[in-house]
Design a protein around this motif. Structure first.
Motif, mmCIF file in Angstrom:
data_model
loop_
_atom_site.group_PDB
_atom_site.id
_atom_site.type_symbol
_atom_site.label_atom_id
_atom_site.label_comp_id
_atom_site.label_asym_id
_atom_site.label_seq_id
_atom_site.Cartn_x
_atom_site.Cartn_y
_atom_site.Cartn_z
ATOM 1 N N LEU A 161 97.359 12.188 -173.809
ATOM 2 C CA LEU A 161 96.717 13.002 -172.861
ATOM 3 C C LEU A 161 97.253 13.467 -171.741
ATOM 4 N N PRO A 162 96.960 14.612 -171.066
ATOM 5 C CA PRO A 162 97.557 15.220 -170.106
ATOM 6 C C PRO A 162 97.506 14.445 -168.758
ATOM 7 N N SER A 163 98.644 14.525 -168.082
ATOM 8 C CA SER A 163 98.604 13.806 -166.772
ATOM 9 C C SER A 163 97.732 14.368 -165.834
ATOM 10 N N ASN A 164 96.900 13.544 -164.825
ATOM 11 C CA ASN A 164 96.160 13.899 -163.869
ATOM 12 C C ASN A 164 96.884 14.659 -162.534
ATOM 13 N N VAL A 165 98.119 14.212 -162.546
ATOM 14 C CA VAL A 165 98.664 14.271 -161.297
ATOM 15 C C VAL A 165 99.814 15.380 -161.417
ATOM 16 N N SER A 166 99.572 16.113 -160.359
ATOM 17 C CA SER A 166 100.722 17.271 -160.281
ATOM 18 C C SER A 166 101.846 16.927 -159.579
ATOM 19 N N ALA A 167 102.722 17.827 -159.530
ATOM 20 C CA ALA A 167 104.114 17.644 -158.624
ATOM 21 C C ALA A 167 103.606 17.760 -157.183
ATOM 22 N N ALA A 168 102.793 18.516 -156.797
ATOM 23 C CA ALA A 168 102.277 18.655 -155.378
ATOM 24 C C ALA A 168 101.630 17.277 -154.830
ATOM 25 N N PHE A 169 100.919 16.709 -155.757
ATOM 26 C CA PHE A 169 100.184 15.266 -155.542
ATOM 27 C C PHE A 169 101.218 14.327 -155.266
ATOM 28 N N SER A 170 102.234 14.369 -156.232
ATOM 29 C CA SER A 170 103.296 13.273 -156.152
ATOM 30 C C SER A 170 104.187 13.392 -154.803
ATOM 31 N N ALA A 171 104.422 14.681 -154.593
ATOM 32 C CA ALA A 171 105.265 14.773 -153.298
ATOM 33 C C ALA A 171 104.282 14.304 -152.108
ATOM 34 N N ALA A 172 103.245 14.801 -151.974
ATOM 35 C CA ALA A 172 102.446 14.113 -150.990
ATOM 36 C C ALA A 172 102.361 12.541 -151.018
ATOM 37 N N ALA A 173 102.141 11.825 -152.072
ATOM 38 C CA ALA A 173 102.000 10.672 -152.102
ATOM 39 C C ALA A 173 103.406 9.870 -151.494
ATOM 40 N N ARG A 174 104.332 10.556 -151.892
ATOM 41 C CA ARG A 174 105.712 10.139 -151.471
ATOM 42 C C ARG A 174 105.941 10.210 -150.054
ATOM 43 N N ASN A 175 105.253 11.153 -149.391
ATOM 44 C CA ASN A 175 105.244 11.458 -148.068
ATOM 45 C C ASN A 175 104.590 10.156 -147.266
ATOM 46 N N ILE A 176 103.561 9.987 -147.928
ATOM 47 C CA ILE A 176 102.553 8.793 -147.473
ATOM 48 C C ILE A 176 103.348 7.480 -147.277
ATOM 49 N N VAL A 177 103.877 7.085 -148.375
ATOM 50 C CA VAL A 177 104.375 5.962 -148.765
ATOM 51 C C VAL A 177 105.745 5.555 -148.599
ATOM 52 N N GLY A 178 106.388 6.734 -148.820
ATOM 53 C CA GLY A 178 107.983 6.536 -148.963
ATOM 54 C C GLY A 178 108.305 6.813 -150.474
ATOM 55 N N ASP A 179 109.647 7.414 -150.652
ATOM 56 C CA ASP A 179 110.188 7.632 -152.090
ATOM 57 C C ASP A 179 110.141 6.334 -152.808
#
Lengths: 465, 465
Positions: free
Chosen positions: A1-19
């Motif tokens: 199954l292809p991932s639902n999550v883009s690199a941009a999404f991951s980066a934004a998530a890291r921005n919210i909760v921390g790496d």
């Protein structure tokens, strides 16, 4: 199954909760992709938020990227409620694990969702208070999951399920708003009861971020008894007799012959003399005087109904070992077969014998064993179909037996699930109990909360054709 | 106001239920247009359906003609829940008044909505069973209304409100479908809990047509006590002390000085010696041994907290007269003033003294008296603002006092209504307790049930500007 999550999404998530609190290694994606049902699908991204505000931000991010998401607690559910069947983000609430407040004057506690149920019980009991709900997984399950599933346990007979103890919730809606429901007051009839709608909604309507619980004074005394019978029917007759006499034990657990055999095999010692077809474990609690007189009555009713052995736990250590047997049941059954179809059906208590008649008929329909145990006082019997792993064609017959079982309990005016919920494992059977009008109404409620359908998709409702 | 109902509609309604069960005389339209709030608007048509099927047909008729409609039970509500504020059809459920089943084996009853609560209690007590919810209006209110409002009463402290006893419902949706929620099983976690969503929804989501109730064994013994104190604060201290000692009485009622004075005036005799600032009525129930030891503990705590008189009701007739005083309170207050603003606010029990501080401040703000009584164990105090009818300018000050009271109880982590609901009388104050996000979510739920907004319109939610 292809991932639902883009690199941009991951980066934004890291921005919210921390790496440090975003995981995308394969082991984590796998580990956070399954629960006790053991039918998983890896997450696309695992996020460990540290606050309600971070959860709301992640939810808003998921909405703007149209990424599915769900919250995960202890991962002890039996129906796949925390499994990301359509991929996307698993929000593990493991960092939200604090008891925020225990208030002995107002008899309440305020907790974060990932407080382990057993830990809360011990903490409040140190204050002379009592939090009754006691699911078998209480060493690992968490309050948030208990609320999401409306967990029960043996003590539900006297004390009710989790529902009875929830006064208020803080929750993040699928659309990102933070709402508070209920209050610290024990009564509240202001507007629709969102608290009670969220209880048992299996993580599909909102993410619970704080829970206010009602507590009660700790009972002064408790005594456990075990009574052995020739079969299930005299055991149920005993239960009916002492309830009719006005005794409300804290717990009334029934263990059938097949379960006793599995326990004996697992523990390597017999638990009951030959000819034992059922065991009752009964716990009575309250003031010392009441406990004494009720024990007497319970024992008399068991004897009249034909019990051939009655043991009263003499002290707390006897009591604990008596209950440990009950807690080993699930492990014992898994020892017999790794393929266990676990059904927590429920019928009106007086119809338990008819439920066992139905189980007897099912036993003849395929190469499997069926072990039953559970909460006799509630009519909530766990019917475990154990498929012979060397005869895997038995699985199809077992699945047919599940369907017949569910049709049978509904015909007996019962329900296909008393504790575990629907999730993914029972969704195909939902229409056995609910009409199409009822399911359509529930789907409209889901849409009122989650118009995009991004929170915990693929649960409860059968797939549309 | 122009009638919502055409001649064609009336004829179709007569066709469904029969001529004898449609009323359009002015007296009926008036009588069915008000409840205990005494702020009515005549119905446009009164229909007395005889079955669920007839209700569903009338609802479908209302939908096709876009006529507002609502269901009416005992008409004892305090918040206008059964008042047709936008006109249309009042469906009186008075013909649906049968107890369908009392099942002493499974401890349940199945009833039609218009069974009077007190009648049900007597019927189940004849079987050794117990239905605890006991709203003050139990001689006239009905089970359907109790469920719609989640009614409480004194015994809610130990036994919970109506919610705890509802296992399942049959209901007609505003769109005409008949649904069944829950079951006869005491546990049910199949899909969203429509049962608990409908409980307390004030007749705005569906019309209840059948109710399955859980019962419990009747307590073997009960004893009532009255303790008199110099003021509210020592009375609350006594309550906190015996609850901390582990006693859970069935009821803990508090009556303040102003209410005692009103009672004395109404009954024409003093009820307590001079210097009495508060009375507690406490009822303990359970096994005879527990009742005896708990009474002892309660009395000791009352004495320690400074009670100057403690009376134990010696027999059932003493007990009844002790409670009658409590039941006369509403009438006594109406005797002082016909303009009574009745507010059933609730705070965490330990904050009741702060609530009384707030009431003391309110007493200085206008030409009214404030009498308080209620369920001290639940922190649910009925704050009655009695406006002097000869100084009608006092009404505006009283309305301001209500707003200040509501803001105060929310600041005390409480709720603006513990029992009576919102209806029309509290709708203007809803936003004091709920956020706009919470109200918006509730409105989306309303729309999921009632897309045309025809069922009981104008209730709960403040009017849109």
């Amino acid at each position: 199954l292809p991932s639902n999550v883009s690199a941009a999404f991951s980066a934004a998530a890291r921005n919210i909760v921390g790496d440090a609190f975003v995981r995308d290694d394969p082991e984590s994606l796998e580990a956070y992709g399954a629960d006790a049902l053991k039918r998983g699908r890896p997450a696309d991204l695992v996020i460990l938020p540290g606050s309600t505000r971070e959860i709301a931000s992640v939810v808003a991010l998921c909405q703007s990227h149209k990424v599915p998401f769900l919250a995960r607690g202890g991962g002890t559910g039996y129906t796949g409620g925390a499994v990301p069947v359509r991929g996307g983000v698993v929000l593990s609430l493991e960092r939200l694990n604090q008891i925020l407040e225990i208030d002995p004057i107002n008899l309440l506690a305020r907790v974060q969702p990932n407080v382990v149920t057993g830990d809360l019980q011990r903490a409040v009991e140190r204050e002379g208070l009592f939090y009754p709900p006691d699911p078998a997984s209480l060493a690992h399950c968490v309050i948030g999951g208990n609320v999401a599933e409306n967990a029960g346990g043996p003590r539900a007979f006297k004390y009710g399920t989790t529902r009875r103890y929830v006064l208020g919730l803080e929750a993040v809606l699928p659309t990102g708003e933070v709402v508070r429901t209920g209050s610290k007051a024990v009564k509240n009839v202001v507007g629709y009861d969102l608290t009670h709608l969220l209880i048992g909604s299996e993580g599909t309507l909102a993410i619970l971020t704080e829970i206010t619980l009602r507590l009660i004074p700790k009972p002064q005394a408790r005594v456990a008894l075990r009574a052995l019978f020739g079969g299930v029917r005299p055991a149920v007759a005993a239960v009916t007799a002492f309830i009719r006499a006005g005794v409300v034990p804290a717990a009334i657990e029934l263990v059938d012959e097949e379960s006793l055999a599995a326990l004996a095999g697992y523990l390597g010692r017999p638990l009951a003399p030959p000819g034992t077809g059922a065991a009752l474990i009964i716990e009575v609690d309250g003031s010392p005087e009441t406990v004494a007189s009720e024990c007497h009555l319970v024992e008399a009713c068991c004897r009249t109904a034909g019990a051939h052995e009655i043991v009263r736990a003499a002290d707390e250590s006897d009591r604990t070992s008596l209950w440990e047997v009950r807690r080993e049941l699930s492990a014992s059954l898994r020892f017999i077969s790794p393929i266990k179809l676990n059904n927590d059906v429920v019928v009106p208590r007086g119809r338990v014998p008819e439920l066992f008649d139905l189980v007897d008929r099912l036993r003849t329909t395929g190469p499997f064993r069926i072990a039953c145990f559970g909460h006799a006082g509630d009519g909530n019997i766990h019917v475990n179909i154990l498929v012979d792993p060397t005869a895997p064609e038995g699985l199809r017959a077992a699945e047919q037996a599940v369907r017949t079982l569910f049709e049978g309990v509904v015909a007996l005016e019962g329900s296909i699930s008393g504790e575990h919920g629907i999730g993914i494992s029972k969704a195909p059977y939902l229409a056995i109990e609910l009409s199409s009008d009822e399911i359509a109404l529930m789907k409209r409620i889901k849409t009122a909360f989650d118009p995009q359908g991004l929170l915990n998709p693929g649960k409860i409702f059968p797939e549309d054709p």
